[in-house]
Design an enzyme around this catalytic site. Structure first.
Site, mmCIF file in Angstrom:
data_model
loop_
_atom_site.group_PDB
_atom_site.id
_atom_site.type_symbol
_atom_site.label_atom_id
_atom_site.label_comp_id
_atom_site.label_asym_id
_atom_site.label_seq_id
_atom_site.Cartn_x
_atom_site.Cartn_y
_atom_site.Cartn_z
ATOM 1 N N LYS A 189 26.403 12.761 -94.932
ATOM 2 C CA LYS A 189 26.122 11.496 -95.619
ATOM 3 C C LYS A 189 26.634 10.336 -94.772
ATOM 4 O O LYS A 189 27.828 10.117 -94.644
ATOM 5 C CB LYS A 189 26.807 11.420 -96.991
ATOM 6 C CG LYS A 189 26.275 10.221 -97.793
ATOM 7 C CD LYS A 189 27.198 9.739 -98.875
ATOM 8 C CE LYS A 189 28.084 8.595 -98.474
ATOM 9 N NZ LYS A 189 27.388 7.366 -98.050
ATOM 10 N N GLU A 264 39.870 11.474 -90.996
ATOM 11 C CA GLU A 264 40.175 10.445 -89.995
ATOM 12 C C GLU A 264 40.195 9.127 -90.749
ATOM 13 O O GLU A 264 39.150 8.647 -91.186
ATOM 14 C CB GLU A 264 39.093 10.391 -88.915
ATOM 15 C CG GLU A 264 39.021 11.591 -88.015
ATOM 16 C CD GLU A 264 40.300 11.836 -87.260
ATOM 17 O OE1 GLU A 264 41.086 10.892 -87.066
ATOM 18 O OE2 GLU A 264 40.534 12.997 -86.891
ATOM 19 N N CYS A 298 39.200 1.705 -86.458
ATOM 20 C CA CYS A 298 40.459 2.312 -86.906
ATOM 21 C C CYS A 298 41.500 2.280 -85.801
ATOM 22 O O CYS A 298 42.696 2.251 -86.070
ATOM 23 C CB CYS A 298 40.205 3.732 -87.383
ATOM 24 S SG CYS A 298 39.339 4.742 -86.180
ATOM 25 N N GLU A 396 45.304 -2.497 -92.960
ATOM 26 C CA GLU A 396 44.168 -2.542 -92.042
ATOM 27 C C GLU A 396 43.290 -3.745 -92.415
ATOM 28 O O GLU A 396 42.648 -3.745 -93.458
ATOM 29 C CB GLU A 396 43.381 -1.234 -92.216
ATOM 30 C CG GLU A 396 42.565 -0.873 -91.035
ATOM 31 C CD GLU A 396 41.901 0.490 -91.200
ATOM 32 O OE1 GLU A 396 41.579 0.872 -92.327
ATOM 33 O OE2 GLU A 396 41.709 1.153 -90.170
HETATM 34 P P1 NDP Z 1 34.892 3.896 -97.282
HETATM 35 O O1 NDP Z 1 36.076 4.752 -97.087
HETATM 36 O O2 NDP Z 1 34.626 3.332 -98.620
HETATM 37 O O3 NDP Z 1 33.560 4.690 -96.857
HETATM 38 C C1 NDP Z 1 33.481 5.747 -95.914
HETATM 39 C C2 NDP Z 1 32.429 6.737 -96.376
HETATM 40 O O4 NDP Z 1 32.859 7.340 -97.596
HETATM 41 C C3 NDP Z 1 31.074 6.087 -96.688
HETATM 42 O O5 NDP Z 1 30.027 6.968 -96.325
HETATM 43 C C4 NDP Z 1 31.139 5.923 -98.186
HETATM 44 O O6 NDP Z 1 29.897 5.801 -98.825
HETATM 45 C C5 NDP Z 1 31.843 7.206 -98.579
HETATM 46 N N1 NDP Z 1 32.414 7.178 -99.911
HETATM 47 C C6 NDP Z 1 32.704 6.110 -100.695
HETATM 48 N N2 NDP Z 1 33.158 6.507 -101.900
HETATM 49 C C7 NDP Z 1 33.168 7.861 -101.874
HETATM 50 C C8 NDP Z 1 33.515 8.873 -102.825
HETATM 51 N N3 NDP Z 1 33.942 8.560 -104.053
HETATM 52 N N4 NDP Z 1 33.399 10.159 -102.468
HETATM 53 C C9 NDP Z 1 32.960 10.507 -101.231
HETATM 54 N N5 NDP Z 1 32.584 9.596 -100.306
HETATM 55 C C10 NDP Z 1 32.693 8.297 -100.623
HETATM 56 O O7 NDP Z 1 34.933 2.766 -96.261
HETATM 57 P P2 NDP Z 1 34.088 1.418 -96.346
HETATM 58 O O8 NDP Z 1 32.901 1.637 -95.551
HETATM 59 O O9 NDP Z 1 33.841 0.926 -97.707
HETATM 60 O O10 NDP Z 1 35.125 0.420 -95.715
HETATM 61 C C11 NDP Z 1 36.224 -0.055 -96.489
HETATM 62 C C12 NDP Z 1 37.436 -0.181 -95.644
HETATM 63 O O11 NDP Z 1 37.778 1.099 -95.128
HETATM 64 C C13 NDP Z 1 37.264 -1.045 -94.417
HETATM 65 O O12 NDP Z 1 37.444 -2.366 -94.696
HETATM 66 C C14 NDP Z 1 38.315 -0.478 -93.524
HETATM 67 O O13 NDP Z 1 39.557 -1.021 -93.818
HETATM 68 C C15 NDP Z 1 38.323 0.973 -93.859
HETATM 69 N N6 NDP Z 1 37.530 1.797 -92.950
HETATM 70 C C16 NDP Z 1 38.166 2.570 -92.052
HETATM 71 C C17 NDP Z 1 37.462 3.318 -91.166
HETATM 72 C C18 NDP Z 1 38.121 4.148 -90.156
HETATM 73 O O14 NDP Z 1 37.472 4.609 -89.222
HETATM 74 N N7 NDP Z 1 39.369 4.413 -90.294
HETATM 75 C C19 NDP Z 1 36.016 3.317 -91.131
HETATM 76 C C20 NDP Z 1 35.417 2.486 -92.139
HETATM 77 C C21 NDP Z 1 36.173 1.780 -93.000
HETATM 78 P P3 NDP Z 1 29.154 4.387 -98.998
HETATM 79 O O15 NDP Z 1 30.020 3.339 -98.408
HETATM 80 O O16 NDP Z 1 27.867 4.588 -98.314
HETATM 81 O O17 NDP Z 1 28.993 4.188 -100.468
#
Ligand code: NDP
Length: 502
Positions: A189, A264, A298, A396
């Site tokens: 996903k 991660e 990250c 972050e």
């Molecule tokens: P999320 O952790 O919300 O999303 C990462 C993935 O998890 C997406 O595919 C998302 O789906 C999915 N997801 C969301 N809710 C669920 C759930 N209940 N169960 C399983 N999967 C789920 O990150 P965001 O994209 O919303 O970003 C928010 C914050 O996270 C950023 O501002 C940043 O601080 C941090 N972040 C950190 C990253 C890293 O590499 N460490 C990468 C991205 C974000 P979808 O969003 O499609 O609904």
């Protein structure tokens, strides 16, 4: 002042429509709904995805389960799987420009950077292909006359792979080829904001010879599709990259059926700088670490911990360079900082900056949103006089914002570096080998860069300490993460009885 590159409108651009890949077929969502992605740098709709439902996720999991259980992928030889992964790498390289373009318009990252990421991703697929042939267990011929022990590595089964928006193609490439190399089947996903390149990867894998049902790609939201993928009893492992909050939820969901999890998560990565460092090299790494991918990374080096004696000189030099960093049109080859992923995220970044200023930090450069009339952008930003207790030093921000703290003694720098919940990566700068090694051994993080920052290679493991994650990706053990260990305990000759002495 900031050097800007006005985004050119995407006139005559026709939004692409995508379907999902389930059991080898390109299908629509069960309830027929779609999601639209508006390009963050250009302000127009560029992609329409299927809004997958719980039912779609369940179908995909069932397809992956069948493909695993009937052995169409796990029972191939390592060489057969390796050849398919190599073919996939070639096809990724051949379509790199198209994939980079998709990542750029959907995520807002600069096109030059997206192209480099595609090159890195193809290399990871090749590396995983090599590991597919070398996956092996152990044997124990040392257990006495009557025993031979063999330890097998078996594919763990069905793996759910959930990825974020910041490196759409690169992050799926840090997971999927290793899971496939091990012989697992998968449901993937991608983020609902940047699903395009992952769906094209589905086409590439089919062309490379991955059998139907082995890789299923379901688009949609996390709470609907992702939650099903982390709770379903037919899933054996979840590999997740994203925020620490959703990572924690993923682990709790997976715990209901005791799935293996690999996480991660976030980082708040320090760069510790001593007065004897090569400061010309360092200031370049500082701006790169902070503004690469608009800080939506990250691994961002978002926390500088500078020795007090050099702080004001270094801040001045970084501010000078920050003025010259080119911000704007993600599709322009000269752009260094592209768009911010969504308008809501831009607001979140700005509220961190405002909070730090209110709390006593000094805005040494930037801090504003840039209005180009389309998309959302932000100036490179430096906050000095930040203290270790401020949110901007601990959380972050995920934007082009650099927080500067200072220290006097090395132990103080180590204490500040280790004082937060994250432990993904860190940098240390000094010409003194002892200083680098001392800091490198005492800072609790998964990667320590010495006199460089954010370098990487497919061979080097990547992952976090503390709340930055669980497990490691890349490196030669990455394939093993997607395996179970099975012990074959074999008896040779007459067996000694327990109830009936022989
Ligand atoms: P999320 O952790 O919300 O999303 C990462 C993935 O998890 C997406 O595919 C998302 O789906 C999915 N997801 C969301 N809710 C669920 C759930 N209940 N169960 C399983 N999967 C789920 O990150 P965001 O994209 O919303 O970003 C928010 C914050 O996270 C950023 O501002 C940043 O601080 C941090 N972040 C950190 C990253 C890293 O590499 N460490 C990468 C991205 C974000 P979808 O969003 O499609 O609904």
């Amino acid at each position: 002042m900031t050097v800007t590159v006005q985004p050119k409108p995407l006139t005559n651009y026709k939004a692409r429509d995508y379907r999902m890949l389930i059991d080898g077929a390109w299908v629509e969502a069960a309830d027929g709904k779609t999601l639209e992605r508006v390009a963050p740098g250009h302000g127009i709709a560029v992609s329409r995805y299927q809004a997958g439902t719980k039912r779609d996720a369940e179908k995909a999991i069932a397809a992956a389960r069948r493909a695993f259980d009937d052995g169409r992928w796990p029972r191939m030889t390592g060489a057969e799987r390796s050849n398919i992964l190599l073919k996939a790498a070639d096809l990724i390289a051949a379509r790199a420009d198209d994939l980079a373009y998709l990542d750029t318009i959907e995520s807002g990252k600069p096109i030059s950077q997206a192209k480099a990421e595609l090159g890195g991703a193809a290399d990871i697929w090749r590396y995983a292909a090599a590991l597919a042939r070398d996956l092996h267990g152990e044997s124990y011929n040392t257990l006495g006359e009557g025993t031979l022990g063999v330890v097998l590595r078996e594919a763990i089964g069905v793996v759910s792979i959930i990825t974020p928006w910041n490196f759409p193609f690169l992050i799926v490439s840090q997971k999927l080829p290793f899971a496939l190399a091990a012989g697992c089947t998968t449901v993937v996903k991608p983020s609902e904001l940047t699903s395009g390149s992952t769906l094209v990867l589905g086409e590439i894998l089919a062309e490379a010879g991955v059998p139907a049902g082995v890789v299923n790609i379901v688009t949609g939201t996390g709470p609907e599709v992702g939650a099903t993928m982390t709770t379903h009893p037919d899933v054996d492992m979840v590999s997740f990259t994203g925020s620490t909050g959703i990572g924690r939820l993923t682990m709790a969901n997976a715990a209901q059926t005791l799935k293996k999890v690999s996480l991660e998560l976030g980082g708040k990565n320090p760069q510790i700088v001593f007065p004897d460092a090569n400061l010309d090299e360092f200031v370049d790494a500082a701006v790169f670490g902070a503004y690469f991918n608009a800080g939506e990374c990250c691994n961002a080096g978002s926390r500088l911990i500078l020795h007090k004696s050099i702080a004001s000189d270094v801040i001045g030099r970084i501010a000078e360079i920050s003025k010259q960093v080119k911000v704007g049109d993600p599709l322009d080859a000269s752009t260094q900082v592209g768009a911010i992923i969504t308008p809501q995220h831009l607001q979140k970044i700005q509220s961190y900056v405002a909070g730090a200023s209110d709390g006593g930090a000094t805005l040494a450069h930037g801090g504003e949103a840039l209005d180009f009339g389309i998309g959302q952008f932000m100036t490179p930003t430096i906050l000095s006089n930040v203290t270790a207790d401020m949110a901007v030093a601990r959380e972050e921000v995920f934007g082009p914002v650099l927080s500067v703290l200072t220290f006097e003694a090395a132990e103080e720098a180590i204490r500040i570096a280790n004082s937060i919940d994250y432990g993904l990566s860190a940098g240390v700068w000094s010409r003194d080998f002892d200083t680098c090694l001392t800091i490198g051994r005492k800072v609790r993080a998964g990667t320590i860069w010495m006199n460089t920052f954010m370098d990487g290679a497919s061979e080097l493991p990547f992952g976090g300490y503390k709340q930055s994650g669980l497990g490691r990706e890349l490196g030669r053990h990455a394939v093993e993460d997607y395996t179970e260990t099975k012990t074959l305990n074999m008896h040779i000759g007459a067996r000694t009885g327990w109830w009936m002495p022989r």
